[in-house]
Design a protein around this motif. Structure first.
Motif, PDB file in Angstrom:
ATOM      1  N   ARG A  97       0.835  -1.200   0.000  1.00 56.90           N
ATOM      2  CA  ARG A  97       0.000   0.000   0.000  1.00 56.90           C
ATOM      3  C   ARG A  97       0.868   1.248   0.000  1.00 56.90           C
ATOM      4  NH1 ARG A  97      -3.852   2.657   4.631  1.00 56.90           N
ATOM      5  NH2 ARG A  97      -1.954   2.504   5.865  1.00 56.90           N
ATOM      6  N   ASP A  98       0.454   2.204  -0.789  1.00 58.42           N
ATOM      7  CA  ASP A  98       1.122   3.492  -0.801  1.00 58.42           C
ATOM      8  C   ASP A  98       0.439   4.365   0.239  1.00 58.42           C
ATOM      9  OD1 ASP A  98       1.706   6.080  -3.345  1.00 58.42           O
ATOM     10  OD2 ASP A  98       2.214   5.944  -1.223  1.00 58.42           O
ATOM     11  N   GLN A 104      -4.524   5.757  -1.148  1.00 55.48           N
ATOM     12  CA  GLN A 104      -4.029   5.062   0.030  1.00 55.48           C
ATOM     13  C   GLN A 104      -4.744   3.754   0.305  1.00 55.48           C
ATOM     14  OE1 GLN A 104      -3.456   7.482   3.506  1.00 55.48           O
ATOM     15  NE2 GLN A 104      -2.726   9.233   2.347  1.00 55.48           N
ATOM     16  N   ASN A 105      -5.914   3.559  -0.284  1.00 58.65           N
ATOM     17  CA  ASN A 105      -6.627   2.315  -0.050  1.00 58.65           C
ATOM     18  C   ASN A 105      -6.344   1.268  -1.119  1.00 58.65           C
ATOM     19  OD1 ASN A 105      -7.814   3.134   2.324  1.00 58.65           O
ATOM     20  ND2 ASN A 105      -9.518   4.106   1.269  1.00 58.65           N
ATOM     21  N   THR A 106      -5.479   1.578  -2.056  1.00 59.33           N
ATOM     22  CA  THR A 106      -5.178   0.631  -3.130  1.00 59.33           C
ATOM     23  C   THR A 106      -3.995  -0.240  -2.767  1.00 59.33           C
ATOM     24  OG1 THR A 106      -5.995   2.190  -4.789  1.00 59.33           O
ATOM     25  CG2 THR A 106      -4.541   0.435  -5.558  1.00 59.33           C
ATOM     26  N   LEU A 107      -4.184  -1.532  -2.945  1.00 64.56           N
ATOM     27  CA  LEU A 107      -3.090  -2.486  -2.769  1.00 64.56           C
ATOM     28  C   LEU A 107      -2.537  -2.823  -4.145  1.00 64.56           C
ATOM     29  CD1 LEU A 107      -4.081  -5.230  -0.156  1.00 64.56           C
ATOM     30  CD2 LEU A 107      -2.155  -3.675  -0.048  1.00 64.56           C
ATOM     31  N   TYR A 108      -1.244  -2.686  -4.304  1.00 65.81           N
ATOM     32  CA  TYR A 108      -0.593  -3.066  -5.566  1.00 65.81           C
ATOM     33  C   TYR A 108       0.033  -4.437  -5.366  1.00 65.81           C
ATOM     34  CZ  TYR A 108      -1.091   1.907  -6.529  1.00 65.81           C
ATOM     35  OH  TYR A 108      -1.603   3.166  -6.717  1.00 65.81           O
ATOM     36  N   PHE A 109      -0.344  -5.375  -6.213  1.00 74.04           N
ATOM     37  CA  PHE A 109       0.132  -6.747  -6.044  1.00 74.04           C
ATOM     38  C   PHE A 109       1.272  -7.068  -6.998  1.00 74.04           C
ATOM     39  CE2 PHE A 109      -2.534  -8.774  -2.993  1.00 74.04           C
ATOM     40  CZ  PHE A 109      -3.726  -8.068  -2.995  1.00 74.04           C
ATOM     41  N   GLY A 110       2.183  -7.895  -6.507  1.00 73.28           N
ATOM     42  CA  GLY A 110       3.203  -8.466  -7.370  1.00 73.28           C
ATOM     43  C   GLY A 110       2.621  -9.661  -8.109  1.00 73.28           C
ATOM     44  N   ALA A 111       3.435 -10.248  -8.981  1.00 77.08           N
ATOM     45  CA  ALA A 111       2.987 -11.397  -9.774  1.00 77.08           C
ATOM     46  C   ALA A 111       3.065 -12.701  -8.996  1.00 77.08           C
ATOM     47  CB  ALA A 111       3.799 -11.498 -11.054  1.00 77.08           C
TER      48      ALA A 111
ATOM     49  N   SER B  28     -19.412  -6.295   8.028  1.00 81.13           N
ATOM     50  CA  SER B  28     -19.303  -4.936   7.487  1.00 81.13           C
ATOM     51  C   SER B  28     -17.930  -4.755   6.860  1.00 81.13           C
ATOM     52  CB  SER B  28     -19.519  -3.907   8.585  1.00 81.13           C
ATOM     53  OG  SER B  28     -18.591  -4.112   9.625  1.00 81.13           O
ATOM     54  N   LEU B  29     -17.828  -3.828   5.970  1.00 81.44           N
ATOM     55  CA  LEU B  29     -16.581  -3.687   5.229  1.00 81.44           C
ATOM     56  C   LEU B  29     -16.263  -2.220   5.000  1.00 81.44           C
ATOM     57  CD1 LEU B  29     -17.190  -4.220   1.413  1.00 81.44           C
ATOM     58  CD2 LEU B  29     -18.953  -3.658   3.022  1.00 81.44           C
ATOM     59  N   ASN B  30     -15.026  -1.991   4.637  1.00 77.41           N
ATOM     60  CA  ASN B  30     -14.637  -0.664   4.182  1.00 77.41           C
ATOM     61  C   ASN B  30     -14.794  -0.564   2.681  1.00 77.41           C
ATOM     62  OD1 ASN B  30     -12.368  -0.975   6.717  1.00 77.41           O
ATOM     63  ND2 ASN B  30     -13.618   0.843   6.604  1.00 77.41           N
ATOM     64  N   SER B  31     -14.519  -1.657   2.000  1.00 77.72           N
ATOM     65  CA  SER B  31     -14.686  -1.616   0.557  1.00 77.72           C
ATOM     66  C   SER B  31     -14.705  -3.006  -0.033  1.00 77.72           C
ATOM     67  CB  SER B  31     -13.579  -0.790  -0.084  1.00 77.72           C
ATOM     68  OG  SER B  31     -12.535  -1.599  -0.512  1.00 77.72           O
ATOM     69  N   MET B  32     -14.961  -3.038  -1.305  1.00 78.61           N
ATOM     70  CA  MET B  32     -15.012  -4.287  -2.061  1.00 78.61           C
ATOM     71  C   MET B  32     -14.141  -4.123  -3.296  1.00 78.61           C
ATOM     72  SD  MET B  32     -16.140  -7.282  -2.889  1.00 78.61           S
ATOM     73  CE  MET B  32     -17.368  -7.560  -1.618  1.00 78.61           C
ATOM     74  N   GLN B  33     -13.346  -5.131  -3.584  1.00 75.72           N
ATOM     75  CA  GLN B  33     -12.544  -5.116  -4.798  1.00 75.72           C
ATOM     76  C   GLN B  33     -12.799  -6.377  -5.601  1.00 75.72           C
ATOM     77  OE1 GLN B  33      -8.536  -3.446  -2.847  1.00 75.72           O
ATOM     78  NE2 GLN B  33      -8.362  -3.595  -5.041  1.00 75.72           N
ATOM     79  N   TRP B  34     -12.718  -6.225  -6.913  1.00 75.98           N
ATOM     80  CA  TRP B  34     -12.811  -7.377  -7.820  1.00 75.98           C
ATOM     81  C   TRP B  34     -11.467  -7.509  -8.534  1.00 75.98           C
ATOM     82  CZ3 TRP B  34     -16.562 -11.017  -8.445  1.00 75.98           C
ATOM     83  CH2 TRP B  34     -17.813 -10.754  -7.859  1.00 75.98           C
ATOM     84  N   PHE B  35     -11.014  -8.771  -8.623  1.00 73.93           N
ATOM     85  CA  PHE B  35      -9.750  -9.072  -9.282  1.00 73.93           C
ATOM     86  C   PHE B  35      -9.973 -10.161 -10.333  1.00 73.93           C
ATOM     87  CE2 PHE B  35      -6.750  -6.892  -6.535  1.00 73.93           C
ATOM     88  CZ  PHE B  35      -7.421  -6.803  -5.323  1.00 73.93           C
ATOM     89  N   PHE B  91     -10.514  -4.188   4.484  1.00 82.11           N
ATOM     90  CA  PHE B  91     -10.547  -3.589   5.812  1.00 82.11           C
ATOM     91  C   PHE B  91      -9.344  -2.681   5.909  1.00 82.11           C
ATOM     92  CE2 PHE B  91     -13.854  -6.171   7.618  1.00 82.11           C
ATOM     93  CZ  PHE B  91     -13.810  -7.332   6.881  1.00 82.11           C
ATOM     94  N   TYR B  92      -9.571  -1.428   6.204  1.00 84.46           N
ATOM     95  CA  TYR B  92      -8.473  -0.477   6.224  1.00 84.46           C
ATOM     96  C   TYR B  92      -8.316   0.109   7.606  1.00 84.46           C
ATOM     97  CZ  TYR B  92      -9.616  -0.924   1.351  1.00 84.46           C
ATOM     98  OH  TYR B  92      -9.907  -1.430   0.124  1.00 84.46           O
ATOM     99  N   GLY B  93      -7.073   0.186   8.033  1.00 83.24           N
ATOM    100  CA  GLY B  93      -6.791   0.771   9.326  1.00 83.24           C
ATOM    101  C   GLY B  93      -5.406   1.359   9.337  1.00 83.24           C
ATOM    102  N   SER B  94      -5.030   1.832  10.488  1.00 78.79           N
ATOM    103  CA  SER B  94      -3.730   2.485  10.589  1.00 78.79           C
ATOM    104  C   SER B  94      -2.588   1.515  10.334  1.00 78.79           C
ATOM    105  CB  SER B  94      -3.578   3.120  11.972  1.00 78.79           C
ATOM    106  OG  SER B  94      -3.748   2.142  12.980  1.00 78.79           O
ATOM    107  N   SER B  95      -2.861   0.230  10.549  1.00 78.52           N
ATOM    108  CA  SER B  95      -1.795  -0.758  10.336  1.00 78.52           C
ATOM    109  C   SER B  95      -1.704  -1.222   8.898  1.00 78.52           C
ATOM    110  CB  SER B  95      -2.003  -1.956  11.253  1.00 78.52           C
ATOM    111  OG  SER B  95      -3.255  -2.555  10.985  1.00 78.52           O
ATOM    112  N   GLY B  96      -2.639  -0.817   8.059  1.00 76.94           N
ATOM    113  CA  GLY B  96      -2.532  -1.204   6.663  1.00 76.94           C
ATOM    114  C   GLY B  96      -3.810  -1.762   6.096  1.00 76.94           C
ATOM    115  N   ASN B  97      -3.727  -2.133   4.825  1.00 78.07           N
ATOM    116  CA  ASN B  97      -4.881  -2.713   4.140  1.00 78.07           C
ATOM    117  C   ASN B  97      -4.911  -4.216   4.321  1.00 78.07           C
ATOM    118  OD1 ASN B  97      -5.180  -0.178   3.241  1.00 78.07           O
ATOM    119  ND2 ASN B  97      -5.145  -0.648   1.082  1.00 78.07           N
TER     120      ASN B  97
END
Lengths: 118, 111
Positions: A97-98, A104-111, B28-35, B91-97
């Motif tokens: 995470r940056d 700031q909420n985006t996670l950048y993943f490696g391969a 509950s969540l902070n957000s949803m992502q699709w990959f 889930f987002y917090g001060s310790s990270g995503n």
């Protein structure tokens, strides 16, 4: 742009030996790094969350004794799988995470690093 | 129990058909992502969608927080859409995503 490099991409180790995998952030400052494992036929499990200058938080079923992590600066993290056995095989991803950037909420993943254990 | 449930587990389509993938979550969540997970394993982020509807080309993501669900719609599917689609609670917090992943939907598009 923000990129995350992981190496090695693939590795094979003998049962009972250890292997180290690395994660490099390029183009942003990786204030936190999450390590995940995808075992065969399973989804991604969070191993631990590492934040620079803070204690590393391990999820249930994962320990520092088994998966020691180093996160010495804002561009690099490494994780070692100690005494690897068959159940440790799988794809290991790091997501960074940056924490200082706009997304700031985006996670950048490696391969990923794919670990096979013989 | 599982916090994130995806359905269907697998889906086979003829090229040109539409696909609707579902993700239900129990917390509950902070957000949803699709990959999208490539055959080699790497992840491609499709949507960061905490709520509402987002579009990207032939893809549409809709998240309804109060109903604890999110969907991914693929229109006019192509063979290159084949692969595994994963949703993840954020889930987002001060310790990270922290992301909690679903098991994924394996999509196969036939020519």
């Amino acid at each position: 742009g923000a990129l995350v490099y992981q190496y090695p991409r693939r590795t094979i180790c003998k049962s009972g030996t250890s292997m180290r995998m690395e994660c490099q952030a390029v183009g942003f400052q990786a204030t936190s790094v999450a390590w995940y494992r995808q075992s065969p036929q399973k989804t991604f499990e969070l191993i631990a969350l590492s934040t620079v200058n803070s204690a590393i938080k391990y999820e249930q079923n994962f320990t520092q004794e088994k998966f020691p992590i180093s996160h010495p600066n804002l561009s690099f993290s490494s994780m070692t799988v100690l005494n690897a056995y068959l159940e440790d095989r799988g794809l290991y991803l790091c997501g960074a995470r940056d924490g200082l950037g706009a997304s700031q909420n985006t996670l950048y993943f490696g391969a990923g690093t794919r670990l096979s254990v013989l | 129990g599982q916090q994130v449930q995806q359905s269907p587990a697998s889906l086979v389509l003829q090229e040109g058909e539409n696909a609707e993938l579902q993700c239900n979550f129990s917390t509950s969540l902070n957000s949803m992502q699709w990959f999208y997970q490539r055959p080699g394993g790497s992840l491609v982020s499709l949507f960061y969608n905490p709520s509402g509807t987002k579009h990207s080309g032939r893809l549409t993501s809709t998240t309804v927080i109060k109903e604890r669900r999110s969907s991914l719609h693929i229109s006019s599917s192509q063979t290159t859409d084949s692969g595994t689609y994963l949703c993840a609670l954020g889930f987002y917090g001060s310790s990270g995503n922290k992301l909690i992943f679903g098991i994924g939907t394996l999509l196969s598009v036939k020519p």
